[in-house]
Every structure is written in structure tokens, then in C-alpha cells.
Design a protein around this motif. Structure first.
Motif, PDB file in Angstrom:
ATOM      1  N   LEU A  35       0.847  -1.196   0.000  1.00 50.20           N
ATOM      2  CA  LEU A  35       0.000   0.000   0.000  1.00 50.20           C
ATOM      3  C   LEU A  35       0.880   1.242   0.000  1.00 50.20           C
ATOM      4  O   LEU A  35       2.048   1.203   0.397  1.00 50.20           O
ATOM      5  CB  LEU A  35      -0.893   0.025   1.243  1.00 50.20           C
ATOM      6  CG  LEU A  35      -1.897  -1.106   1.389  1.00 50.20           C
ATOM      7  CD1 LEU A  35      -2.550  -1.040   2.755  1.00 50.20           C
ATOM      8  CD2 LEU A  35      -2.950  -1.038   0.304  1.00 50.20           C
ATOM      9  N   GLY A  36       0.302   2.359  -0.408  1.00 47.18           N
ATOM     10  CA  GLY A  36       1.028   3.619  -0.402  1.00 47.18           C
ATOM     11  C   GLY A  36       0.996   4.272   0.973  1.00 47.18           C
ATOM     12  O   GLY A  36       0.237   3.879   1.867  1.00 47.18           O
ATOM     13  N   ILE A  37       1.815   5.300   1.116  1.00 50.37           N
ATOM     14  CA  ILE A  37       1.911   5.996   2.403  1.00 50.37           C
ATOM     15  C   ILE A  37       0.592   6.645   2.780  1.00 50.37           C
ATOM     16  O   ILE A  37       0.188   6.601   3.943  1.00 50.37           O
ATOM     17  CB  ILE A  37       3.047   7.032   2.364  1.00 50.37           C
ATOM     18  CG1 ILE A  37       4.376   6.330   2.595  1.00 50.37           C
ATOM     19  CG2 ILE A  37       2.846   8.114   3.391  1.00 50.37           C
ATOM     20  CD1 ILE A  37       5.539   7.241   2.821  1.00 50.37           C
ATOM     21  N   ASN A  38      -0.098   7.242   1.836  1.00 52.18           N
ATOM     22  CA  ASN A  38      -1.353   7.929   2.150  1.00 52.18           C
ATOM     23  C   ASN A  38      -2.415   6.953   2.654  1.00 52.18           C
ATOM     24  O   ASN A  38      -3.153   7.257   3.595  1.00 52.18           O
ATOM     25  CB  ASN A  38      -1.870   8.707   0.945  1.00 52.18           C
ATOM     26  CG  ASN A  38      -1.003   9.898   0.624  1.00 52.18           C
ATOM     27  OD1 ASN A  38      -0.354  10.445   1.504  1.00 52.18           O
ATOM     28  ND2 ASN A  38      -0.974  10.302  -0.627  1.00 52.18           N
ATOM     29  N   GLU A  39      -2.513   5.790   2.036  1.00 52.97           N
ATOM     30  CA  GLU A  39      -3.496   4.788   2.481  1.00 52.97           C
ATOM     31  C   GLU A  39      -3.143   4.263   3.876  1.00 52.97           C
ATOM     32  O   GLU A  39      -4.008   4.122   4.736  1.00 52.97           O
ATOM     33  CB  GLU A  39      -3.547   3.624   1.479  1.00 52.97           C
ATOM     34  CG  GLU A  39      -4.505   2.537   1.867  1.00 52.97           C
ATOM     35  CD  GLU A  39      -5.949   3.009   1.962  1.00 52.97           C
ATOM     36  OE1 GLU A  39      -6.683   2.478   2.804  1.00 52.97           O
ATOM     37  OE2 GLU A  39      -6.333   3.909   1.187  1.00 52.97           O
ATOM     38  N   ILE A  40      -1.868   3.997   4.102  1.00 54.92           N
ATOM     39  CA  ILE A  40      -1.429   3.526   5.424  1.00 54.92           C
ATOM     40  C   ILE A  40      -1.660   4.615   6.463  1.00 54.92           C
ATOM     41  O   ILE A  40      -2.057   4.334   7.598  1.00 54.92           O
ATOM     42  CB  ILE A  40       0.052   3.096   5.364  1.00 54.92           C
ATOM     43  CG1 ILE A  40       0.182   1.855   4.475  1.00 54.92           C
ATOM     44  CG2 ILE A  40       0.603   2.816   6.744  1.00 54.92           C
ATOM     45  CD1 ILE A  40       1.596   1.460   4.159  1.00 54.92           C
ATOM     46  N   SER A  41      -1.434   5.867   6.072  1.00 53.44           N
ATOM     47  CA  SER A  41      -1.653   6.992   6.972  1.00 53.44           C
ATOM     48  C   SER A  41      -3.115   7.053   7.414  1.00 53.44           C
ATOM     49  O   SER A  41      -3.410   7.221   8.609  1.00 53.44           O
ATOM     50  CB  SER A  41      -1.265   8.290   6.264  1.00 53.44           C
ATOM     51  OG  SER A  41      -1.759   9.394   6.942  1.00 53.44           O
ATOM     52  N   ARG A  42      -4.043   6.891   6.468  1.00 52.15           N
ATOM     53  CA  ARG A  42      -5.467   6.903   6.812  1.00 52.15           C
ATOM     54  C   ARG A  42      -5.843   5.704   7.659  1.00 52.15           C
ATOM     55  O   ARG A  42      -6.627   5.815   8.600  1.00 52.15           O
ATOM     56  CB  ARG A  42      -6.304   6.921   5.539  1.00 52.15           C
ATOM     57  CG  ARG A  42      -6.441   8.293   4.958  1.00 52.15           C
ATOM     58  CD  ARG A  42      -7.377   8.296   3.770  1.00 52.15           C
ATOM     59  NE  ARG A  42      -6.630   8.876   2.653  1.00 52.15           N
ATOM     60  CZ  ARG A  42      -6.251   8.240   1.563  1.00 52.15           C
ATOM     61  NH1 ARG A  42      -6.597   6.994   1.359  1.00 52.15           N
ATOM     62  NH2 ARG A  42      -5.563   8.853   0.631  1.00 52.15           N
ATOM     63  N   SER A  48       0.324  11.870   7.292  1.00 47.62           N
ATOM     64  CA  SER A  48       1.220  11.334   6.269  1.00 47.62           C
ATOM     65  C   SER A  48       2.613  11.954   6.332  1.00 47.62           C
ATOM     66  O   SER A  48       3.613  11.266   6.124  1.00 47.62           O
ATOM     67  CB  SER A  48       0.617  11.533   4.881  1.00 47.62           C
ATOM     68  OG  SER A  48       0.454  12.901   4.607  1.00 47.62           O
ATOM     69  N   ARG A  49       2.699  13.255   6.636  1.00 50.40           N
ATOM     70  CA  ARG A  49       4.025  13.888   6.735  1.00 50.40           C
ATOM     71  C   ARG A  49       4.823  13.305   7.897  1.00 50.40           C
ATOM     72  O   ARG A  49       6.033  13.101   7.793  1.00 50.40           O
ATOM     73  CB  ARG A  49       3.896  15.406   6.908  1.00 50.40           C
ATOM     74  CG  ARG A  49       3.430  16.146   5.694  1.00 50.40           C
ATOM     75  CD  ARG A  49       4.278  15.929   4.464  1.00 50.40           C
ATOM     76  NE  ARG A  49       5.693  16.108   4.683  1.00 50.40           N
ATOM     77  CZ  ARG A  49       6.628  15.701   3.858  1.00 50.40           C
ATOM     78  NH1 ARG A  49       6.327  15.092   2.748  1.00 50.40           N
ATOM     79  NH2 ARG A  49       7.902  15.895   4.126  1.00 50.40           N
TER      80      ARG A  49
END
Length: 95
Positions: A35-42, A48-49
């Protein structure tokens, strides 16, 4: 004459809403590269930062916000014991 500060209504103090376990789980997911960082962040509720910055330097420790204590926990306990011993001897504590 100094003013009395009053926080505005509706303004929250800066609070970290994620835990170290969530950060470690997010790092594990990032290592898998599914998964991408944004999806993992959510998914884990980490900004995300923050996730990008901490993943780049592999920093998983969560520090407290604000000033750090001057004395360690052990030194503070020793100081309290010393002050209590002095107050028992007849020297009341003051500033």
C-alpha cells in the motif's frame, strides 16, 4: 497589571492521537510495499508527513510534547525524600 490568559473555546491543545504500536504496524506495512503511504496513513490514523519523516530516518520512538523534565524520575524521587526528611527535622519547605 498582568492579564489572565483564557483559551478560546473550540481550540484544542496539540495532542498526538497515534501510539507507538500503530507507528510500528505502519512501518511494517510500508516495508511490505503493498500500500502507499497515504493509504497507510489513513488506516492507522497517523499524519502522512509524520509517517514519511519518521520512516525516512526509521524513528519509532514517541517523545512527549512540550518541555522535557530537568530531573530524571530517580533524581526527583531522591529530592522529594530529602525535602520530606528536612521537613521532619524542622525545616519547612519553601521555594
Amino acid at each position: 497589571m498582568p492579564r489572565k490568559y483564557k483559551r478560546k473555546e473550540g481550540v484544542r491543545a496539540r495532542v498526538v492521537s497515534w501510539t507507538t504500536e500503530q507507528l510500528q504496524s505502519a512501518f511494517h506495512e510500508l516495508d511490505k510495499k503493498e500500500l502507499g503511504i497515504n493509504e497507510i496513513s489513513r488506516r492507522f490514523g497517523i499524519p502522512s508527513r509524520t509517517l514519511r519523516r519518521r520512516y525516512a530516518i526509521k524513528n519509532q520512538t514517541k517523545l512527549t510534547l512540550g518541555k522535557h523534565p530537568v530531573l530524571g524520575f530517580e533524581h526527583e524521587k531522591r529530592l522529594v525524600a530529602h525535602i520530606l526528611k528536612l521537613s521532619d527535622a524542622g525545616f519547612p519547605p519553601d521555594r
